[in-house]
Each structure stands twice: as C-alpha cells, then as structure tokens.
Write an enzyme that holds these catalytic residues in place. Sequence first.
Site, mmCIF file in Angstrom:
data_model
loop_
_atom_site.group_PDB
_atom_site.id
_atom_site.type_symbol
_atom_site.label_atom_id
_atom_site.label_comp_id
_atom_site.label_asym_id
_atom_site.label_seq_id
_atom_site.Cartn_x
_atom_site.Cartn_y
_atom_site.Cartn_z
ATOM 1 N N GLY A 1 41.799 7.061 52.645
ATOM 2 C CA GLY A 1 40.485 6.482 52.944
ATOM 3 C C GLY A 1 39.421 7.089 52.054
ATOM 4 O O GLY A 1 39.566 8.202 51.524
ATOM 5 N N VAL B 1 47.015 15.425 47.910
ATOM 6 C CA VAL B 1 47.956 15.450 49.040
ATOM 7 C C VAL B 1 47.158 15.504 50.338
ATOM 8 O O VAL B 1 46.262 16.335 50.489
ATOM 9 C CB VAL B 1 48.882 16.692 48.983
ATOM 10 N N GLY C 1 41.547 -0.108 52.933
ATOM 11 C CA GLY C 1 41.437 0.781 51.764
ATOM 12 C C GLY C 1 42.420 1.934 51.782
ATOM 13 O O GLY C 1 42.241 2.924 51.071
ATOM 14 N N GLY D 1 44.921 13.512 51.599
ATOM 15 C CA GLY D 1 43.540 13.010 51.639
ATOM 16 C C GLY D 1 42.561 14.132 51.931
ATOM 17 O O GLY D 1 42.438 15.091 51.158
ATOM 18 N N ILE E 1 42.712 16.388 54.291
ATOM 19 C CA ILE E 1 43.266 17.569 54.982
ATOM 20 C C ILE E 1 43.355 18.744 54.012
ATOM 21 O O ILE E 1 43.948 18.602 52.942
ATOM 22 C CB ILE E 1 44.700 17.301 55.514
ATOM 23 N N LYS F 1 53.724 13.332 46.605
ATOM 24 C CA LYS F 1 53.049 14.372 47.388
ATOM 25 C C LYS F 1 53.998 15.516 47.733
ATOM 26 O O LYS F 1 53.603 16.681 47.683
ATOM 27 C CB LYS F 1 52.423 13.752 48.633
ATOM 28 N N ARG G 1 33.993 -1.925 35.058
ATOM 29 C CA ARG G 1 33.214 -2.942 35.787
ATOM 30 C C ARG G 1 31.722 -2.622 35.746
ATOM 31 O O ARG G 1 31.334 -1.501 35.421
ATOM 32 C CB ARG G 1 33.692 -3.019 37.247
ATOM 33 N N GLU H 1 43.058 19.153 45.334
ATOM 34 C CA GLU H 1 43.280 19.194 46.791
ATOM 35 C C GLU H 1 43.458 17.800 47.386
ATOM 36 O O GLU H 1 44.255 17.589 48.300
ATOM 37 C CB GLU H 1 42.079 19.900 47.453
ATOM 38 N N ASP I 1 54.763 7.134 46.830
ATOM 39 C CA ASP I 1 53.543 7.911 47.038
ATOM 40 C C ASP I 1 53.877 9.205 47.791
ATOM 41 O O ASP I 1 53.434 10.297 47.409
ATOM 42 C CB ASP I 1 52.518 7.062 47.815
HETATM 43 N N1 HSE Z 1 48.063 5.147 49.703
HETATM 44 C C1 HSE Z 1 47.913 6.516 50.101
HETATM 45 C C2 HSE Z 1 48.269 6.637 51.573
HETATM 46 C C3 HSE Z 1 46.506 6.942 49.866
HETATM 47 O O1 HSE Z 1 48.362 5.613 52.240
HETATM 48 O O2 HSE Z 1 48.489 7.739 52.062
HETATM 49 C C4 HSE Z 1 46.285 8.405 49.989
HETATM 50 O O3 HSE Z 1 47.024 9.135 49.083
#
Ligand code: HSE
Length: 409
Positions: A298, A127, A182, A129, A131, A200, A44, A124, A196
């Site tokens: 996020g 898994v 998001g 986000g 943390i 993880k 984009r 990192e 997802d």
């Molecule tokens: N879609 C994932 C969640 C994003 O909601 O945890 C972060 O990995």
Amino acid sequence: MIYVAIMGHGVVGSGVAEVLRKNADSIARKAGEGIAIRKILDLREFPDLPYADCFTKDFEEIVNDPDIRIVVETMGGLSPSYEYVKRCLETGKSVVTSNKELVAAKGDELLALARKNNLNFLFEASVGGGIPILRPIDQCLAANEVTEIAGILNGTTNFMLTRMIEDGMSFEDALALAQQLGYAERDPSADVGGHDACRKICILASLAFGKHVYPAQVHTEGITAITSEDVRTAAAADSVIKLIGRAVMQEDGRLYATVAPTVIAKSSLLSDVNDVFNGIMVRGDAIGDVVFYGRGAGKLPTASAVVADVIDEVKHLKARKYLFWEGGYEGYVIPHGEGTVQMLVRAADTADAAAQIAAAFGEVQAVSGDGVPAGDVAFITPAMTESALDAALAASGLTVKSRLRVAQL
Ligand code: HSE
C-alpha cells in the site's frame, strides 16, 4: 537543507512525496535538517500537483545535479532501475529503494558499491511494506544466531486468500479488488506466482545469514492451484493455508529456502495474519521466536518505510551504516528435493487407498472430519526428503489430488 530526488511517481513514489511534504516539520526535527524534493523522475505529466515543477523525464538531470545527495528509487523492475541506482552510487549519492526485485537480484553488488564509495544503500520498504523488519534483524537482533525466518510476505495473495476463505470470493474478483486497492504488482503474476514473496525471502535470508540468496536458487510455488477443497481439508487438520516464504539454516551451513502455499496450525501466530497484513517470524538462538506484523503493501505504509530510510541517510551523510552481505554461490542453497518436508496429501478414497498409504509411508497422521471432501482421504506424511516423498507418492498407486507442505511455525 538536504535535497533528494525521487525516481518513479507511482503508488509508492507519490506516497513518498506526500509524506515528505505533509510531515516536513517533524521529519526535519528527526533528521536534524530539512529535506526538500529537488527532482521527480517520471515519463508522465502531473501538471496539477503542487510540486509539478519538480518533474523531469531526464535521469541525467538528477545524476548530474551535485546538490542532490539522496536518491529514492521507486520505479520497480530491474531496467532501468539497476543502471540508474548504480550510477547514483558511482556519483556520490546515497540511495533508498523500495524495489525488492532490484535488491533480490543485485543487493550484494550494490551494497559493495555503496561501501566502496562510503555511501548508504537502504531498502527497508522492500520487505514487509511499512513493517520494520530489516533494521530489527540487522541491529536489534544482532546478538542472535538466526536459525530460521518464515513469513507471509505478500499482501496481495494474503488478501486474496482471506477474501476467498471468508467471503467465498472468486480468485479473479479477489485479484481485481487487490489491484484496485493498489496492493498488487504491475504484473500480478509476480504476486500470485510467488515471485514477489521469493524476492523478499531472498532479501531476508541474505541479511540474516550474510550471503546473497538469488531468486533462481529458491524453489517457488504460488497460490494459483489452491482450491476450496484444499482450504477445507486444511481446516479439518485444525490448520490454515498461507503462502509462506521460508529460509532455514542447516547444520552443514547450507540454506533451505522455499516459497510455497503451506499448511500451518491455527495455534501458530502467523495463522491469524489476514488481509493485506504481513507477518514475519524470526527464530534466534537467544530471543527464541519473534514475530513482526503490519501492513505489507500500500502507498502510505510503504512510503513510511522509505521516508524513514531517507531520514536515516540524512543522519548518516558522513558515516556509513553497516548493513552488508557478501555475494552468494552455487551450492549454498540446498537443491530442491533434498529438503526435509511433511506434506498434507489428499487423494481419492479408493478401496486400496488405506493399504497403499500404509505401504508407502508406514504410520501417517490421518485427517478426517467434515472438511475433507466426500470421496477423498487425507493424511499428513512423516518427515522425509521432498524427492523421497514425491517418489513414494508416485509409486504408491494413490490418485493424488493435492499435496501441500506442512510447517511447524
Ligand atoms: N505486491 C506486493 C504485495 C506489494 O502485495 O505484498 C508490496 O511489496
């Protein structure tokens, strides 16, 4: 000055660019060198951004630029991420990724490639986000034999379950809000279908137990079948339903691994993990239980973890970080059905139900109270293998309305 490239200017990639620019001075102090963005790969156009001149649509401009030492991959998906990351590692560039799909599928191979070429491959942010969880397992808890990891690993589904329970929001409205904020994947079926969370738990288990666990080896159920009747029945058992990813080392050296909506007691620390937050419990032989808690999805929380890995790679440009696991193999994860489980079962309360339950399971833990829907009976089975439990339920004559795993976490 160390030059980096970012592949993918979506939610996470744009957050990485923002954090690298906004905190440039403090990041330089912590890394020991300045870090500058040389290229950003995206199809984009972003003409209004202050770093608009960094954009390219051509990966070759990144991989062939010898000044770029570190490449951040935030595109997601397997293709072309896998090929691009592999080529970066083959051409002497260390890589940071937030891409759990990539690490869960190809982590063993990419770690081996990084090791062979004396580079670093860190992830990192894949898994939990923002943390810190992989580095703590790899370093701070290194003295322990980890016996179990269990966690709320998907922010979207945890956010949705919380909104459905606390605000009475519909599944669709809760999902739309999670997407708007998001949190959700591009394809939200990866969130609500449990895939997802599966990726993880694969990464966590691979790191903690040293052998790759592939997503296809992990029995995975999502939250799409959860009803408000299930939520109320769990409440009657003084419990809540959470989407839990779990990996438990067995005495025979094989791994039990699953992702499923799971009934956990309200006294469990994980029961209070709500909204977009993730909570991950690691059980070690020396430390006992330790719980990691924070924002699991996020833009900026995830960018926070990515940029920390970039800083770590800048500090280790000449030395490898020891983060590694071996390839996995068939038979390492025990087949679905052989795992020992307890279930919270809800069935129609017919005249024969009590006798059928007793005949199928002997003594059970009855669940009663206002939460159990009128006309239903609820109970918790004894612990038994999942295939034996399914067979007992099928042969019982009960009209089963739902069955949910129960875990002591
Ligand atoms: N879609 C994932 C969640 C994003 O909601 O945890 C972060 O990995």
